[in-house]
Design a protein around this motif. Structure first.
Motif, PDB file in Angstrom:
ATOM      1  N   ARG A 276       0.826  -1.211   0.000  1.00 42.12           N
ATOM      2  CA  ARG A 276       0.000   0.000   0.000  1.00 42.12           C
ATOM      3  C   ARG A 276       0.860   1.260   0.000  1.00 42.12           C
ATOM      4  O   ARG A 276       0.329   2.366  -0.026  1.00 42.12           O
ATOM      5  CB  ARG A 276      -0.935  -0.013   1.216  1.00 42.12           C
ATOM      6  CG  ARG A 276      -1.929  -1.181   1.202  1.00 42.12           C
ATOM      7  CD  ARG A 276      -2.914  -1.083   2.359  1.00 42.12           C
ATOM      8  NE  ARG A 276      -3.971  -2.083   2.275  1.00 42.12           N
ATOM      9  CZ  ARG A 276      -3.948  -3.266   2.892  1.00 42.12           C
ATOM     10  NH1 ARG A 276      -2.915  -3.575   3.659  1.00 42.12           N
ATOM     11  NH2 ARG A 276      -4.942  -4.133   2.766  1.00 42.12           N
ATOM     12  N   ASP A 277       2.181   1.089   0.052  1.00 45.49           N
ATOM     13  CA  ASP A 277       3.078   2.240  -0.006  1.00 45.49           C
ATOM     14  C   ASP A 277       3.388   2.572  -1.462  1.00 45.49           C
ATOM     15  O   ASP A 277       3.093   1.802  -2.369  1.00 45.49           O
ATOM     16  CB  ASP A 277       4.385   1.932   0.740  1.00 45.49           C
ATOM     17  CG  ASP A 277       4.161   1.706   2.221  1.00 45.49           C
ATOM     18  OD1 ASP A 277       3.183   2.269   2.762  1.00 45.49           O
ATOM     19  OD2 ASP A 277       4.958   0.968   2.831  1.00 45.49           O
ATOM     20  N   GLY A 278       4.021   3.707  -1.652  1.00 45.66           N
ATOM     21  CA  GLY A 278       4.428   4.095  -2.988  1.00 45.66           C
ATOM     22  C   GLY A 278       3.252   4.427  -3.882  1.00 45.66           C
ATOM     23  O   GLY A 278       2.204   4.901  -3.436  1.00 45.66           O
ATOM     24  N   SER A 279       3.426   4.143  -5.159  1.00 47.42           N
ATOM     25  CA  SER A 279       2.412   4.465  -6.162  1.00 47.42           C
ATOM     26  C   SER A 279       2.245   3.287  -7.099  1.00 47.42           C
ATOM     27  O   SER A 279       2.975   2.291  -7.017  1.00 47.42           O
ATOM     28  CB  SER A 279       2.853   5.693  -6.967  1.00 47.42           C
ATOM     29  OG  SER A 279       4.041   5.389  -7.705  1.00 47.42           O
ATOM     30  N   ALA A 280       1.307   3.405  -8.017  1.00 48.39           N
ATOM     31  CA  ALA A 280       1.111   2.347  -9.006  1.00 48.39           C
ATOM     32  C   ALA A 280       2.384   2.132  -9.821  1.00 48.39           C
ATOM     33  O   ALA A 280       2.701   0.997 -10.203  1.00 48.39           O
ATOM     34  CB  ALA A 280      -0.064   2.699  -9.917  1.00 48.39           C
ATOM     35  N   ALA A 281       3.121   3.186 -10.062  1.00 45.90           N
ATOM     36  CA  ALA A 281       4.355   3.072 -10.842  1.00 45.90           C
ATOM     37  C   ALA A 281       5.441   2.340 -10.057  1.00 45.90           C
ATOM     38  O   ALA A 281       6.106   1.442 -10.582  1.00 45.90           O
ATOM     39  CB  ALA A 281       4.838   4.447 -11.260  1.00 45.90           C
ATOM     40  N   THR A 282       5.635   2.694  -8.785  1.00 48.01           N
ATOM     41  CA  THR A 282       6.693   2.041  -8.014  1.00 48.01           C
ATOM     42  C   THR A 282       6.347   0.583  -7.713  1.00 48.01           C
ATOM     43  O   THR A 282       7.226  -0.271  -7.678  1.00 48.01           O
ATOM     44  CB  THR A 282       6.965   2.774  -6.687  1.00 48.01           C
ATOM     45  OG1 THR A 282       5.783   2.752  -5.866  1.00 48.01           O
ATOM     46  CG2 THR A 282       7.370   4.207  -6.937  1.00 48.01           C
ATOM     47  N   ARG A 283       5.060   0.302  -7.513  1.00 46.61           N
ATOM     48  CA  ARG A 283       4.680  -1.055  -7.143  1.00 46.61           C
ATOM     49  C   ARG A 283       4.868  -2.046  -8.292  1.00 46.61           C
ATOM     50  O   ARG A 283       4.849  -3.257  -8.061  1.00 46.61           O
ATOM     51  CB  ARG A 283       3.236  -1.089  -6.652  1.00 46.61           C
ATOM     52  CG  ARG A 283       3.074  -0.446  -5.268  1.00 46.61           C
ATOM     53  CD  ARG A 283       1.730  -0.770  -4.660  1.00 46.61           C
ATOM     54  NE  ARG A 283       0.634  -0.073  -5.320  1.00 46.61           N
ATOM     55  CZ  ARG A 283       0.175   1.123  -4.972  1.00 46.61           C
ATOM     56  NH1 ARG A 283       0.744   1.779  -3.953  1.00 46.61           N
ATOM     57  NH2 ARG A 283      -0.823   1.677  -5.623  1.00 46.61           N
ATOM     58  N   GLY A 284       5.083  -1.591  -9.473  1.00 43.87           N
ATOM     59  CA  GLY A 284       5.382  -2.484 -10.597  1.00 43.87           C
ATOM     60  C   GLY A 284       6.735  -2.222 -11.212  1.00 43.87           C
ATOM     61  O   GLY A 284       6.996  -2.646 -12.337  1.00 43.87           O
ATOM     62  N   ALA A 285       7.606  -1.536 -10.468  1.00 46.24           N
ATOM     63  CA  ALA A 285       8.864  -1.088 -11.059  1.00 46.24           C
ATOM     64  C   ALA A 285       9.867  -2.216 -11.266  1.00 46.24           C
ATOM     65  O   ALA A 285      10.616  -2.217 -12.245  1.00 46.24           O
ATOM     66  CB  ALA A 285       9.486   0.000 -10.180  1.00 46.24           C
ATOM     67  N   TYR A 286       9.914  -3.188 -10.338  1.00 42.83           N
ATOM     68  CA  TYR A 286      10.976  -4.184 -10.361  1.00 42.83           C
ATOM     69  C   TYR A 286      10.407  -5.601 -10.369  1.00 42.83           C
ATOM     70  O   TYR A 286       9.361  -5.873  -9.792  1.00 42.83           O
ATOM     71  CB  TYR A 286      11.887  -4.017  -9.145  1.00 42.83           C
ATOM     72  CG  TYR A 286      12.551  -2.665  -9.062  1.00 42.83           C
ATOM     73  CD1 TYR A 286      13.211  -2.126 -10.163  1.00 42.83           C
ATOM     74  CD2 TYR A 286      12.517  -1.927  -7.880  1.00 42.83           C
ATOM     75  CE1 TYR A 286      13.827  -0.888 -10.084  1.00 42.83           C
ATOM     76  CE2 TYR A 286      13.134  -0.691  -7.795  1.00 42.83           C
ATOM     77  CZ  TYR A 286      13.781  -0.170  -8.905  1.00 42.83           C
ATOM     78  OH  TYR A 286      14.388   1.057  -8.831  1.00 42.83           O
TER      79      TYR A 286
END
Length: 543
Positions: free
Chosen positions: A372-382
């Protein structure tokens, strides 16, 4: 195949075991069913033909029995993956790794070339076999070696003779040593002994970052390599180590500063030994004996920063949390190219730690796809370590405090690792339990592989609602596994060696029966929880 590996030296593990563990992941968009198997000497081929490369080689006539985790569906090779032989040598193959254009130009991969034209007609060119690869390595090496070092030597000789069509990292273990071999181009290779007090993290990237050619060409205490490696590197300008004396001194000063932080209570003798070691390193660097294989043979691509380096960062972040891994002043970030190949952990590493890091999806960071932290972009970054296409996880543990006949335990999990549990199985047996050995082409809950695939697919849709079910399942199965090992070790301690395999098979069968009950129970709970969240639900009931 895309995979993730961790290696744990005997002084870094919780009980003095050597531990080799690897996720075997299917390629993107694929889900390759896996199963367990035991290969008896009579069933081992004397002539082996690779499906991928069409290479045919003769094999020795004295194979040992060995365990394995082959592909379940026939038709495209064995892919034996991981196991132990009768000499208590473990092997995990392979971690697909990266290279660069300079290496592949200097020693091209040995790829299969199909025939051109029609046989018997003018212009016909016959097919050219390729080299060996992941499909083949366990089958052609493990049944014939009696130490981890012998595993390196046999595979190295095969690579030099036949070559390979892909870049691979392979682990060998016995009760005393773990060795890690990396292929370099089509025919060259390097291997390094894992320090006893350290662990190694390996995503799909060439990893070794310190290599001593003088040792590899001499006593081979900690390094081995193909015989012509130095000359080949020199001829192709592959050593990128900066050899200017002031650069070497600056690098050693940085190393000393890092060591001083960890050796604050070191005595005078230890510090004198450290000074002597640094002098040897300086001489080796200036002589061209010591170099960084990751710089010479590996890659630092943009895709590495998305696919590979974040996995090493997260594993080491978990095992050395005090080093500081987050924020602008962190020593290493998810996209750092210089994350160490190996390091000493802050505490002894357990089987549960190994399972956790090989199931990880960046928990506690903005990069967690379930977070639930970060954003939609960070949660799929790696790319996660515990990914949907995990096929199997084999943890090879050799326990030094047990008799040879029951020292080796092959901990196994199938399916996506965030949703499964590890189960221990003794390796010195003639057959594995049917629940793990039989994986049919059709989906069925009679198979541990398929049951785990179903659980993962259902639980993923309602991750937070199902996480408590999975945590309790993992803890219950793990506790039962440790108990089974403790009780069985005591049971077989007084048996004659020829009686032990049958007793171990009975223990494995009891463990598999408990595993099946608990897995079926978890599947029922996950199915119920996820069914309640279906989008066609309605609050009004007709009861």
């Amino acid at each position: 195949m895309p995979c993730t590996t961790i290696l744990v030296g005997k002084r870094a593990s919780y009980d003095g075991s050597t531990i080799v563990a690897r996720n075997e992941d299917s390629p993107g968009g694929q889900f390759e069913p896996k199963r367990m198997a035991v290969v008896e000497p009579a069933d081992q081929p004397r002539t082996y033909t690779a499906t991928e490369s069409h290479l045919t080689i003769g094999l020795p006539d004295d194979p040992m029995r060995y365990s394995s985790v082959p592909d379940a569906l026939p038709g495209h090779g064995v892919w034996a993956a991981a196991g132990f032989n009768e000499a208590n040598v473990g092997m995990s193959a392979t971690e697909t790794i990266t290279s660069n254009e300079r290496v592949l130009g200097a020693d091209p991969l040995v790829e299969y070339v199909p025939a051109r034209g029609t046989e018997g007609e003018e212009g016909y060119v016959p097919a050219t076999p390729g080299g060996l690869g992941e499909e083949d390595f366990v089958t052609v090496v493990l049944p014939y070696v009696r130490t981890a070092r012998e595993g390196v030597e046999r595979l190295g000789a095969l690579l030099e003779r036949y070559g390979t069509y892909e870049m691979n990292g392979i682990a060998f273990s016995d009760a005393d040593e773990i060795w890690w071999l990396e292929t370099v181009g089509g025919h060259h290779w390097i291997a390094k002994r894992v320090p006893d007090d350290a662990y190694v993290t390996m995503p799909n990237q060439l990893g070794i970052d310190y290599f001593d050619l003088a040792d590899a060409e001499g006593d081979q205490v900690e390094h081995m390599a193909s015989a012509d490696l130095r000359a080949w590197m020199e001829a192709n300008h592959l050593n990128l180590t900066m050899l200017a004396p002031h650069v070497v001194d600056d690098a050693l000063d940085d190393i000393c500063d890092e060591l001083a932080d960890t050796l604050f209570d070191a005595d005078d003798d230890m510090l004198d030994d450290l000074d002597g070691f640094m002098d040897d390193v300086r001489e080796g660097l200036l002589a061209g004996d010591i170099f960084n294989p990751r710089e010479a043979f590996g890659s630092h691509s943009d895709s590495d920063h998305v696919y590979n380096t974040p996995r090493a960062w997260y594993m080491q972040r978990f095992l050395n949390p005090s080093d500081g891994w987050d924020g602008p002043n962190a020593s290493f970030h998810p996209e750092s190219d210089d994350i160490p190949w190996c390091r000493v952990p802050e505490r002894k590493i357990t089987i549960e730690d190994v399972k956790y890091v090989l199931s990880a999806h960046y928990q506690g960071t903005p990069f967690d796809p379930y977070g639930r932290d970060g954003s939609a972009a960070t949660r799929g970054a790696y790319r996660p370590i515990g990914i949907n296409r995990n096929g199997q996880l084999a943890v090879l543990q050799i326990r030094p405090y047990c008799d040879h006949a029951h020292a080796c335990v092959q901990w196994m999990a199938f399916g996506s690792n965030p949703f499964n549990a590890l189960v221990p199985l003794y390796a010195n047996v003639h057959a594995m339990p049917a629940y793990l050995e039989n994986t049919p082409a059709v989906v069925t809950t009679d198979s541990f592989y398929w049951a785990n695939r179903l659980i993962g697919a259902l639980a993923d849709a309602r991750f937070h609602d199902n996480s408590a079910h999975i945590e309790r399942y993992r803890e219950k199965v793990g506790a039962a596994g440790h108990r089974m090992l403790r009780e069985t070790d005591a049971e077989v301690a007084g048996l004659a060696p020829e009686e032990v395999p049958a007793a171990l098979e009975r223990a494995n069968a009891r463990m598999a029966e408990l595993l099946r009950r608990e897995t079926d129970d978890l599947l029922g709970k996950v199915l119920h929880t996820t069914s309640l969240a279906m989008r066609n639900a309605f609050s009004m009931s007709d009861n």
